[in-house]
Motif scaffolding. Structure first.
Motif, PDB file in Angstrom:
ATOM      1  N   ALA A  17     -15.231  -0.916   6.373  1.00 18.37           N
ATOM      2  CA  ALA A  17     -14.692   0.434   6.255  1.00 18.37           C
ATOM      3  C   ALA A  17     -13.234   0.459   6.698  1.00 18.37           C
ATOM      4  CB  ALA A  17     -15.515   1.388   7.118  1.00 18.37           C
ATOM      5  N   GLY A  18     -12.486   1.462   6.209  1.00 11.97           N
ATOM      6  CA  GLY A  18     -11.109   1.630   6.639  1.00 11.97           C
ATOM      7  C   GLY A  18     -11.034   1.910   8.129  1.00 11.97           C
ATOM      8  N   TYR A  19      -9.851   1.726   8.686  1.00  9.71           N
ATOM      9  CA  TYR A  19      -9.700   1.907  10.128  1.00  9.71           C
ATOM     10  C   TYR A  19      -9.880   3.350  10.574  1.00  9.71           C
ATOM     11  CZ  TYR A  19      -8.346  -2.896  11.067  1.00  9.71           C
ATOM     12  OH  TYR A  19      -8.364  -4.264  11.226  1.00  9.71           O
ATOM     13  N   ASP A  20      -9.892   4.282   9.648  1.00 11.90           N
ATOM     14  CA  ASP A  20     -10.121   5.680  10.007  1.00 11.90           C
ATOM     15  C   ASP A  20     -11.583   6.089   9.875  1.00 11.90           C
ATOM     16  OD1 ASP A  20     -10.186   5.435   7.262  1.00 11.90           O
ATOM     17  OD2 ASP A  20      -9.216   7.367   6.872  1.00 11.90           O
ATOM     18  N   ASP A  21     -12.432   5.174   9.424  1.00 10.85           N
ATOM     19  CA  ASP A  21     -13.817   5.533   9.108  1.00 10.85           C
ATOM     20  C   ASP A  21     -14.771   4.498   9.701  1.00 10.85           C
ATOM     21  OD1 ASP A  21     -16.040   6.768   8.026  1.00 10.85           O
ATOM     22  OD2 ASP A  21     -15.790   5.866   6.044  1.00 10.85           O
ATOM     23  N   ARG A  22     -14.877   4.508  11.010  1.00  9.23           N
ATOM     24  CA  ARG A  22     -15.736   3.547  11.708  1.00  9.23           C
ATOM     25  C   ARG A  22     -16.496   4.237  12.826  1.00  9.23           C
ATOM     26  NH1 ARG A  22     -12.396  -2.168  12.234  1.00  9.23           N
ATOM     27  NH2 ARG A  22     -11.735  -2.280  10.045  1.00  9.23           N
ATOM     28  N   ASP A  23     -17.588   3.622  13.216  1.00  5.41           N
ATOM     29  CA  ASP A  23     -18.302   4.067  14.402  1.00  5.41           C
ATOM     30  C   ASP A  23     -17.584   3.509  15.624  1.00  5.41           C
ATOM     31  OD1 ASP A  23     -20.285   5.306  12.851  1.00  5.41           O
ATOM     32  OD2 ASP A  23     -21.406   3.426  12.672  1.00  5.41           O
ATOM     33  N   GLY A  24     -17.737   4.192  16.748  1.00  5.44           N
ATOM     34  CA  GLY A  24     -17.149   3.687  17.972  1.00  5.44           C
ATOM     35  C   GLY A  24     -16.373   4.757  18.718  1.00  5.44           C
ATOM     36  N   LYS A  25     -15.719   4.329  19.783  1.00  6.15           N
ATOM     37  CA  LYS A  25     -14.963   5.226  20.639  1.00  6.15           C
ATOM     38  C   LYS A  25     -13.518   4.754  20.768  1.00  6.15           C
ATOM     39  CE  LYS A  25     -18.470   7.878  21.962  1.00  6.15           C
ATOM     40  NZ  LYS A  25     -18.519   9.347  21.696  1.00  6.15           N
ATOM     41  N   ILE A  26     -12.606   5.722  20.831  1.00  9.42           N
ATOM     42  CA  ILE A  26     -11.197   5.476  21.096  1.00  9.42           C
ATOM     43  C   ILE A  26     -10.791   6.336  22.292  1.00  9.42           C
ATOM     44  CG2 ILE A  26      -8.831   5.826  20.231  1.00  9.42           C
ATOM     45  CD1 ILE A  26      -9.876   5.140  17.431  1.00  9.42           C
ATOM     46  N   TRP A  27     -10.096   5.705  23.233  1.00 10.19           N
ATOM     47  CA  TRP A  27      -9.580   6.445  24.391  1.00 10.19           C
ATOM     48  C   TRP A  27      -8.311   7.164  23.970  1.00 10.19           C
ATOM     49  CZ3 TRP A  27      -5.251   6.957  27.348  1.00 10.19           C
ATOM     50  CH2 TRP A  27      -5.393   7.429  28.668  1.00 10.19           C
ATOM     51  N   MET A  28      -8.257   8.464  24.212  1.00 13.67           N
ATOM     52  CA  MET A  28      -7.108   9.250  23.770  1.00 13.67           C
ATOM     53  C   MET A  28      -6.788  10.326  24.799  1.00 13.67           C
ATOM     54  SD  MET A  28      -6.633  10.767  19.933  1.00 13.67           S
ATOM     55  CE  MET A  28      -5.055  11.332  19.315  1.00 13.67           C
ATOM     56  N   ASP A  29      -5.627  10.207  25.410  1.00 11.06           N
ATOM     57  CA  ASP A  29      -5.151  11.191  26.383  1.00 11.06           C
ATOM     58  C   ASP A  29      -6.164  11.472  27.479  1.00 11.06           C
ATOM     59  OD1 ASP A  29      -2.673  11.428  25.160  1.00 11.06           O
ATOM     60  OD2 ASP A  29      -3.312  13.082  23.874  1.00 11.06           O
ATOM     61  N   GLY A  30      -6.746  10.417  28.005  1.00  8.70           N
ATOM     62  CA  GLY A  30      -7.573  10.564  29.194  1.00  8.70           C
ATOM     63  C   GLY A  30      -9.063  10.635  28.977  1.00  8.70           C
ATOM     64  N   GLU A  31      -9.512  10.622  27.728  1.00 11.36           N
ATOM     65  CA  GLU A  31     -10.955  10.668  27.516  1.00 11.36           C
ATOM     66  C   GLU A  31     -11.352   9.879  26.272  1.00 11.36           C
ATOM     67  OE1 GLU A  31     -11.689  14.817  25.163  1.00 11.36           O
ATOM     68  OE2 GLU A  31     -11.239  14.988  27.320  1.00 11.36           O
ATOM     69  N   LEU A  32     -12.591   9.419  26.273  1.00  9.37           N
ATOM     70  CA  LEU A  32     -13.126   8.712  25.113  1.00  9.37           C
ATOM     71  C   LEU A  32     -13.546   9.727  24.055  1.00  9.37           C
ATOM     72  CD1 LEU A  32     -15.254   6.076  27.030  1.00  9.37           C
ATOM     73  CD2 LEU A  32     -13.305   5.550  25.546  1.00  9.37           C
ATOM     74  N   THR A  33     -13.111   9.484  22.824  1.00 11.62           N
ATOM     75  CA  THR A  33     -13.453  10.392  21.731  1.00 11.62           C
ATOM     76  C   THR A  33     -14.074   9.601  20.590  1.00 11.62           C
ATOM     77  OG1 THR A  33     -12.573  12.125  20.270  1.00 11.62           O
ATOM     78  CG2 THR A  33     -11.189  10.194  20.630  1.00 11.62           C
ATOM     79  N   ASP A  34     -14.820  10.273  19.739  1.00 13.76           N
ATOM     80  CA  ASP A  34     -15.400   9.598  18.588  1.00 13.76           C
ATOM     81  C   ASP A  34     -14.284   9.037  17.703  1.00 13.76           C
ATOM     82  OD1 ASP A  34     -17.993  10.112  19.320  1.00 13.76           O
ATOM     83  OD2 ASP A  34     -18.121  11.981  18.170  1.00 13.76           O
ATOM     84  N   TRP A  35     -14.512   7.855  17.171  1.00 14.99           N
ATOM     85  CA  TRP A  35     -13.501   7.132  16.393  1.00 14.99           C
ATOM     86  C   TRP A  35     -12.890   8.010  15.292  1.00 14.99           C
ATOM     87  CZ3 TRP A  35     -12.639   1.620  16.976  1.00 14.99           C
ATOM     88  CH2 TRP A  35     -11.701   1.099  16.063  1.00 14.99           C
ATOM     89  N   ARG A  36     -13.760   8.651  14.511  1.00 17.81           N
ATOM     90  CA  ARG A  36     -13.270   9.425  13.365  1.00 17.81           C
ATOM     91  C   ARG A  36     -12.523  10.690  13.775  1.00 17.81           C
ATOM     92  NH1 ARG A  36     -18.172   7.279  12.232  1.00 17.81           N
ATOM     93  NH2 ARG A  36     -18.348   5.981  10.350  1.00 17.81           N
ATOM     94  N   GLY A  37     -12.675  11.094  15.026  1.00 21.60           N
ATOM     95  CA  GLY A  37     -12.013  12.314  15.490  1.00 21.60           C
ATOM     96  C   GLY A  37     -10.707  12.059  16.226  1.00 21.60           C
ATOM     97  N   ALA A  38     -10.281  10.799  16.296  1.00 22.31           N
ATOM     98  CA  ALA A  38      -9.047  10.460  17.025  1.00 22.31           C
ATOM     99  C   ALA A  38      -7.848  10.675  16.109  1.00 22.31           C
ATOM    100  CB  ALA A  38      -9.115   9.017  17.519  1.00 22.31           C
ATOM    101  N   ASN A  39      -7.464  11.927  15.916  1.00 24.97           N
ATOM    102  CA  ASN A  39      -6.437  12.291  14.937  1.00 24.97           C
ATOM    103  C   ASN A  39      -5.239  12.959  15.597  1.00 24.97           C
ATOM    104  OD1 ASN A  39      -8.120  11.478  12.743  1.00 24.97           O
ATOM    105  ND2 ASN A  39      -9.277  13.390  12.994  1.00 24.97           N
ATOM    106  N   VAL A  40      -4.131  13.031  14.859  1.00 26.02           N
ATOM    107  CA  VAL A  40      -2.928  13.711  15.324  1.00 26.02           C
ATOM    108  C   VAL A  40      -2.465  14.700  14.254  1.00 26.02           C
ATOM    109  CG1 VAL A  40      -2.187  11.772  16.756  1.00 26.02           C
ATOM    110  CG2 VAL A  40      -1.379  11.919  14.386  1.00 26.02           C
TER     111      VAL A  40
END
Length: 288
Positions: free
Chosen positions: A2-25
């Motif tokens: 899958a593309g890097y925007d469409d994966r399972d997992g967690k990304i740390w963003m501004d102090g908290e872990l968020t769902d991979w697909r929701g780590a947007n700007v």
């Protein structure tokens, strides 16, 4: 995959872990328009990030070179990277920390009032150059040159510095090459698009002086390994025509690790004993 925007997992963003697909700007994020972004590429081996703290310290340095301050300390970044690995269940992974100026009150070139963000992601990633790590990579020679330190903060790991890397690598791949080699603004051999370069001649090693490009952490590690083996290392300006007389060549970088080079343009190199020795020794070091 899958593309890097469409994966399972967690990304740390501004102090908290968020769902991979929701780590947007937001689309008006300043970095998207003006490249006000710095990053680090790191590798974890057996659950431990190699040179982790040095990477976090360099991230802070790079941000300072672009005139912004990351709102998280080195210790906080270190903890966040470990949290990302654990949240995703990774032991061997590539880790990407990125800091940027976001959307805010400013949307011109100036952005002093905009907030600074930090995110950390990790994913499993094999050999950067694929089977070139065994056979030797083939490099094109880029039409672009590494710029003068008087024109841009060349020692920062800044997103904007990679624009010519992308275009050069695309051109190289279209020719069947793995990567491209840059000369610098003076015409000296500089580096590949995301890796430093080393040459061997008569049992001694020659590598470009990093006075207008990033002095990579892997580069520094390999130089230390060579010196520990009592192998003479010449850090100097190298003219392109000197490549004809070099016997071996390799690339270094967090993603590239130690990758032998078999050809650069019309110049060819053997994947020799010293190249193999350093590649194997580096592999042992990062996993020790």
């Amino acid at each position: 995959m899958a593309g890097y925007d469409d994966r399972d997992g967690k990304i740390w963003m501004d102090g908290e872990l968020t769902d991979w697909r929701g780590a947007n700007v937001h689309i008006l994020t300043h970095a998207l328009h003006y490249a006000s972004s710095v990053f680090e590429g790191e590798r974890a081996y057996n659950g431990k990030i190699f040179k982790s703290r040095e990477h976090s310290e360099r991230l802070h340095f790079s941000a300072g070179e672009l005139d912004f301050k990351i709102p998280y300390s080195v210790d906080e970044i270190e903890a966040a990277k470990q949290a990302v690995l654990e949240a995703n269940g990774f032991t061997d992974a590539y880790v990407r920390a990125v800091a940027w100026r976001g959307a805010g009150e400013d949307m011109g070139v100036a952005s002093a009032r905009n907030p600074v963000h930090l995110a950390i992601a990790a994913w499993e990633w094999g050999a950067y150059y694929g089977d070139a790590k065994m056979k030797g990579a083939k490099l094109d020679i880029s039409k672009w040159k590494r710029p003068s330190p008087e024109t841009i903060p060349v020692h920062a790991k800044a997103a904007g510095l990679y624009m010519i890397c992308t275009t050069s690598k695309h051109a190289a791949e279209a020719k069947g090459c793995s990567d491209a080699l840059f000369m610098d603004y003076r015409g000296y051999v500089a580096e590949a698009t995301g890796a430093n370069i080393f040459f061997v001649k008569d049992g001694e090693v020659h590598t470009p002086k990093p006075d207008c490009f990033l002095n990579g952490l892997t580069r520094q590690t390999v130089i230390g390994m060579l010196k520990d083996r009592q192998i003479k290392v010449h850090e100097r300006h190298i003219m392109p025509e000197e490549m004809e007389g070099f016997e071996q060549c390799w690339l270094t970088g967090t993603a590239a690790e130690v990758t032998p080079v078999g050809q650069i343009g019309d110049y060819t190199f053997e994947v020799g004993a010293l190249t193999r020795e350093i590649a194997e020794a580096y592999e042992k070091l990062v996993r020790s």
